[in-house]
Structure formats: structure tokens, C-alpha cells
Design an enzyme around this catalytic site. Sequence first.
Site, PDB file in Angstrom:
ATOM      1  N   GLU A 142       0.844  -1.056  -0.362  1.00 53.02           N
ATOM      2  CA  GLU A 142      -0.187  -0.010   0.028  1.00 53.02           C
ATOM      3  C   GLU A 142       0.846   1.360   0.006  1.00 53.02           C
ATOM      4  O   GLU A 142       2.091   1.197   0.441  1.00 53.02           O
ATOM      5  CB  GLU A 142      -0.894  -0.194   1.169  1.00 53.02           C
ATOM      6  CG  GLU A 142      -0.351  -0.273   2.506  1.00 53.02           C
ATOM      7  CD  GLU A 142       0.402   1.167   3.291  1.00 53.02           C
ATOM      8  OE1 GLU A 142      -0.215   2.300   2.557  1.00 53.02           O
ATOM      9  OE2 GLU A 142       1.035   1.176   4.160  1.00 53.02           O
ATOM     10  N   LYS A 198       8.018  -1.129  -1.372  1.00 51.60           N
ATOM     11  CA  LYS A 198       7.331  -0.462  -0.305  1.00 51.60           C
ATOM     12  C   LYS A 198       8.715   0.186   0.746  1.00 51.60           C
ATOM     13  O   LYS A 198       8.372   1.517   0.926  1.00 51.60           O
ATOM     14  CB  LYS A 198       6.458  -1.319   0.444  1.00 51.60           C
ATOM     15  CG  LYS A 198       6.082  -0.763   1.851  1.00 51.60           C
ATOM     16  CD  LYS A 198       5.167   0.410   1.567  1.00 51.60           C
ATOM     17  CE  LYS A 198       4.583   0.996   2.879  1.00 51.60           C
ATOM     18  NZ  LYS A 198       3.458   2.201   2.714  1.00 51.60           N
ATOM     19  N   PHE A 243       8.280  16.875  -1.393  1.00 54.54           N
ATOM     20  CA  PHE A 243       9.129  16.316  -0.090  1.00 54.54           C
ATOM     21  C   PHE A 243      10.661  17.153   0.223  1.00 54.54           C
ATOM     22  O   PHE A 243      11.575  16.634   0.374  1.00 54.54           O
ATOM     23  CB  PHE A 243       9.420  14.855  -0.242  1.00 54.54           C
ATOM     24  CG  PHE A 243       8.376  14.287   0.418  1.00 54.54           C
ATOM     25  CD1 PHE A 243       8.461  13.488   1.811  1.00 54.54           C
ATOM     26  CD2 PHE A 243       6.958  13.813  -0.046  1.00 54.54           C
ATOM     27  CE1 PHE A 243       7.516  12.684   2.472  1.00 54.54           C
ATOM     28  CE2 PHE A 243       5.891  13.383   0.564  1.00 54.54           C
ATOM     29  CZ  PHE A 243       6.266  12.729   1.874  1.00 54.54           C
ATOM     30  N   CYS A 254       4.788   4.814   9.581  1.00 56.89           N
ATOM     31  CA  CYS A 254       5.457   4.157   8.378  1.00 56.89           C
ATOM     32  C   CYS A 254       7.102   4.386   8.361  1.00 56.89           C
ATOM     33  O   CYS A 254       7.744   3.435   8.173  1.00 56.89           O
ATOM     34  CB  CYS A 254       4.767   4.526   7.208  1.00 56.89           C
ATOM     35  SG  CYS A 254       3.083   3.789   6.869  1.00 56.89           S
TER      36      CYS A 254
END
Length: 452
Positions: A142, A198, A243, A254
Site C-alpha cells: 500500500e 514499499k 518532499f 510508516c
Amino acid sequence: MIVVIGVGYVGLVTGTCFAEMGHEVTCVDIDQEKIEGLKKGTIPFYEPGLKELVTRNQKEGRLTFTTKLSEAAIYFIAVGTPSKKGGAADLSQVEAAVEAISEKMTGYTVIVNKSTVPVGTAKKLKNHILSNHPFDIVSCPEFLKEGTAIEDCMKPDRIVIGSDSEKATQVVKRLYIPFTLNHDRILVMDLASAELTKYASNAMLATRISFMNELSGICEKVGANINQVRIGMSGDHRIGYHFLYAGAGYGGSCFPKDIRALRALAEELGCDTPLIEAVETINEKQKKRLFKRLSSYFSKKGGLEGKTIAIWGLAFKPNTDDMREAPSLTLIDALLKKGVRLRVYDPVAMENAKKAIDGPVRFCLSEYQAAQNADAIVLVTEWKQFRFVNLKTVLSKMKGSAFFDGRNQYNPQEMGAKGFHYVGVGVPPTKGALLKKLLRTQKSYDTALLDQ
């Protein structure tokens, strides 16, 4: 029917969005209280737009919640993988979910893992399948951002499918094609690459944050402005605009966990990762920076003890009530140890903050109430409502005039002109009295020119 195991952040959002697309979805969790709450429309965390979607899809019969796992052809695993001692991911919940699924299998089954897991987990999980029925395990990480998770799920940047089975790949692709009708953003790869994608994505984002925070320290030493440096950098298309903001450090569920897990995996494999280690070190240092700036400012005013400090924003980022590893907690802990009186406010994270903060803290009803008799204000979380507060009213409520902007939300010159002693991250501090004098001098000069 789709069964989603785990009604935490990822599971609930994923299940709800599949239901919104017309699928029948059952969300399963062992937490009876959480399930009963969801049946009544109580969402266990704050996420804009989620409650409305859950309510609508429950009403229309596409979304149900239960503690009992049922038979299905497709299972999504979205359970937690918290850090163990040493940083490695704890896979016990994932393993338990796979074992429970194996007991319900009656035919070909596709198990889709959305939990963040180390490389090689999918292959290891096959050993936990006790059934003789055919199955495939797919990795589908995800990429939801707290605060924009619904949009991220409904309009994804990309869907990563890791699989060693063409049959399973096609099953998962069919589920996700409606989410990517405008552009084909489905990326199919091997299992190991999907699992690492991920971690790699979060590590890259964390690296950009830590780099800008480290650069902001240099800016403060040489008198440069990190905001102007950021604009100068981002004009290069190879760097881009995202960012690149200096601030109080990253937190949440996370980045910290995934950086630690990636380091632990690398260590297990015998790989040196000095860059990833530096990212984590810089972030921990950055979380302490606001406290150091406060200590330096008040060192000439009798020290921090007994001072009243207002903190605006407690969640680790806006549009969430998540307090996990929030930079505000590091600051609050340090200030309490110095005997500071704290007045804090967050638009949605107050209840979670009360559970996370151990100490004598005054929880306020608004940012204005928090500012009452404050010697200084510290903005830690950049909620939009803080951008257009009545600063004249805020200053009139304060005892002092110091404003520490941990997210560079305000214009230093404007803050100085309004009478604040403004301190940002990587920007030159602006003293209100001095700037007011300069502005008055400029105004007098301009008037004199007009009179000639």
C-alpha cells in the site's frame, strides 16, 4: 466477495474503497470492540471522508464487519507489522492471518498481502498454509498517505503487484483496473521486488526530508534561507518540488518503522547501509532541534523553568489524529523535564494525545486559548487553520512575543512586522521590534520623497 483481514488504517480504507467500487467486502478483525464500533458507524481513527464512505457502503449492503473469518476466493491481509527489538518487523499477525485463511480454503484462493513485510516473506508464508487446496500469495504493497488516503486509494499513483503466478496476477489486476481507467498504472513484478518497493519508497521520501533538515542547519549558520534554497533546487526537473521541506522531523506509523525494518534486513543480509542509518540519525536529531532553539532563546531570559509554552499541533502530520512517533512528543517530554508549563492544542488529535503524553499538560480548546499568557508559541503540526489565525489577537493574549515555526508556515518579515520574535527552521530569525523600526524608517523616507 472480498475479505479484508485487519481493520486498521490500511485495511479499513482498502476495504471501504473496494466496496465503493461495487464489490461485496467483509472486513474481519479480532478486536470485538472495534468491530462493534464500526457496525455503529464509529471510525477508530480520523481520516477525512472515510466515515461518509463507510456509512454509505454499510447502508447499501456492500460493506460488513465481523470477528469471524469466512470462506472467500480472495483475501487481503492488512494487519500490523510493528517493530521488534532491534528494528525487525514482527510478522506474527501476518502469519496468524495466513494460517486462519488456510483453514477456510475450499478451492483455489488468492491471498493478497498489503502489510509491509521484509523481502522473502511471501515465500516463507507458503509454509503456513495447511490446506491441500491450490493457492497463490501476491504482494500488493500500500502507498496510502494519512490525510489523503481515500484519494490515494481511489486514484492511485501506481498499483504494484508482485506475483509468481500469471493466474493470480490476472485476478488482482481485474480488481484494480477500475481504479486506473484513465491511465494504466498497474506495475507487475516479482514478489521480492514488490516487497522491497514499499521499503524503498518510504526510505527515499525519508531521505529527502532528512537531507533538507540537515541542509537547514547549514542555512542557519550562514544566514541563508532554506525556503529560497528549496525553490532554487526544485526548479531542476531531476529534483522536483515534492518532499523538500525542512521541519521538525518525520514521525507516524510508516517512515520510522520501515526505516528500522530495512536496516534490520540489511544487517541480517550483511549489507552496509550508511545512508539509511544517517537518515534515521538526522531525523532523531531534528526532533530535538526545536527544544534546543527554545533553550537558547530563553537562556537570556532566566531559562525555561517556569515559562509557559503553547504548542500548536500534536499529530505527526495534518489531517490525522495519529500520535505515533510524533515530533511533538519529543518536544513535550524535553520541556516538561525543564519545568515548563505547557498549553497544547490540536484540531483532531487531542484524545490520542492525552493517552500519549505523560505529564502536567493543559489541553486547550483552541489555538487562541493555548496562546493565553504564553511566553512563546511553537507550531509543530501545520494544520491549515493555523495559517490564517488573527495574529494580532494571538500576540495580545501572549505574555511574550516568541514564535517558533517548526514547519515554516509563516512569512518571517510579516511575523516580525506584527511584533513577533520569529524563529523558523533554516531561515534567519526576525525580531519584531527591530523590523518595526526599519519599516517605520522606510515609511518616513517614502513620505519625505512624496512631499518633495
